[in-house]
Design a protein around this motif. Structure first.
Motif, short mmCIF file in Angstrom:
data_model
loop_
_atom_site.label_atom_id
_atom_site.label_comp_id
_atom_site.label_asym_id
_atom_site.label_seq_id
_atom_site.Cartn_x
_atom_site.Cartn_y
_atom_site.Cartn_z
N UNK A 1 0.81 -1.19 0.21
CA UNK A 1 -0.10 0.01 0.11
C UNK A 1 0.84 1.27 -0.06
N UNK A 2 1.73 1.34 1.03
CA UNK A 2 2.65 2.57 1.01
C UNK A 2 3.42 2.63 -0.31
N UNK A 3 4.01 1.61 -0.78
CA UNK A 3 4.89 1.76 -1.66
C UNK A 3 3.97 2.13 -3.06
N UNK A 4 2.74 1.69 -2.92
CA UNK A 4 2.01 2.09 -4.22
C UNK A 4 1.79 3.57 -4.15
N UNK A 5 1.60 4.16 -2.88
CA UNK A 5 1.39 5.64 -2.88
C UNK A 5 2.73 6.30 -3.33
N UNK A 6 3.75 5.65 -2.77
CA UNK A 6 5.23 6.29 -3.29
C UNK A 6 5.30 6.25 -4.91
N UNK A 7 4.76 5.18 -5.59
CA UNK A 7 4.51 5.01 -6.96
C UNK A 7 3.79 6.05 -7.67
N UNK A 8 2.62 6.39 -6.91
CA UNK A 8 1.91 7.49 -7.49
C UNK A 8 2.51 8.79 -7.47
N UNK A 9 3.09 9.10 -6.30
CA UNK A 9 3.87 10.33 -6.20
C UNK A 9 4.92 10.66 -7.13
N UNK A 10 5.47 9.26 -7.53
CA UNK A 10 6.63 9.45 -8.50
C UNK A 10 6.31 9.34 -10.01
N UNK A 11 4.71 9.41 -10.00
CA UNK A 11 4.18 9.21 -11.50
C UNK A 11 4.19 8.10 -12.09
N UNK A 12 4.54 7.09 -11.45
CA UNK A 12 4.43 5.55 -11.97
C UNK A 12 3.17 5.03 -11.45
N UNK A 13 2.09 5.57 -12.30
CA UNK A 13 0.75 4.93 -12.19
C UNK A 13 0.77 3.51 -12.49
N UNK A 14 1.15 3.11 -13.54
CA UNK A 14 0.95 1.56 -13.85
C UNK A 14 1.85 0.79 -12.88
#
Length: 204
Positions: A154-167
């Motif tokens: 979950x937290x790493x997924x939020x990290x990905x969103x903040x980095x623009x890595x939506x896929x």
């Protein structure tokens, strides 16, 4: 007399015949059985725990052999009152006081950096401090310790969103769904974050 002799012979044959066990019975007789729970998931204290069963390790039969049988690593730690209390203090430092730098020091002081709960919170704290590189290192470390640590996904997924890595965040969402389904809090919060327009500031 003949009948008595036959009865004794039959009884002797039954008592000396080998006992045939099914494979399951044989495993139980040998001390086998199902594996216990693995590492902590969201945490025994906070969040849900979803983990793979601990692997079954072969029993050591020959004491003279130089190879030692590897024992399962006990990841919990929460049965240790000192660890539990110190972890709670670090948790409060993060979520009640938002003092992420102090929390990182507290978490390192636990001496359990490879515990998935500890590594995940270190990663979270670095992310909140804006150090995405260090945050990623710790999220990866948490998932190495427990690939089913749902809160890290979950937290790493939020990290990905903040980095623009939506896929990549969508992949994390699918991993969460595989672990705890689509009704768990970890799935719902990441799904909600993915629904926000790109560039939206996340409060998680």
């Amino acid at each position: 007399m003949i009948k008595s002799s036959m009865k004794l012979a039959m009884l002797a044959a039954v008592l000396t015949a080998p006992i045939i066990l099914s494979p399951h019975q044989a495993a139980l007789a040998a001390g086998g059985g199902g594996g216990g729970g693995g590492g902590a998931g969201g945490g025994e204290l906070y969040g849900s725990s979803y983990s793979t069963p601990a692997p079954a390790y072969p029993q050591q039969k020959d004491r003279k052999t130089t190879h030692r049988v590897k024992k399962p690593i006990k990841q919990s730690g929460f049965d240790d009152p000192a660890f539990r209390d110190s972890y709670r203090a670090a948790y409060a430092t993060i979520y009640e006081r938002n003092d992420y730098a102090a929390a990182i020091d507290q978490l390192h002081a636990l001496g359990r950096d490879d515990h998935p709960n500890v590594a995940n919170l270190i990663g979270y704290s670095y992310r909140k401090l804006g150090d995405y590189k260090q945050s990623q290192v710790w999220y990866e470390r948490a998932l190495k310790a427990d690939p089913n640590h749902v809160l890290t996904w979950n937290y790493y997924g939020l990290w990905q969103i903040e980095q623009g890595n939506r896929d990549a965040a969508q992949y994390h969402l699918s991993r969460i769904a595989a672990i705890c389904g689509t009704d768990c809090e970890e799935y719902r919060s990441l799904a909600a974050a993915l629904e926000k327009p790109p560039g939206t500031s996340l409060v998680y």
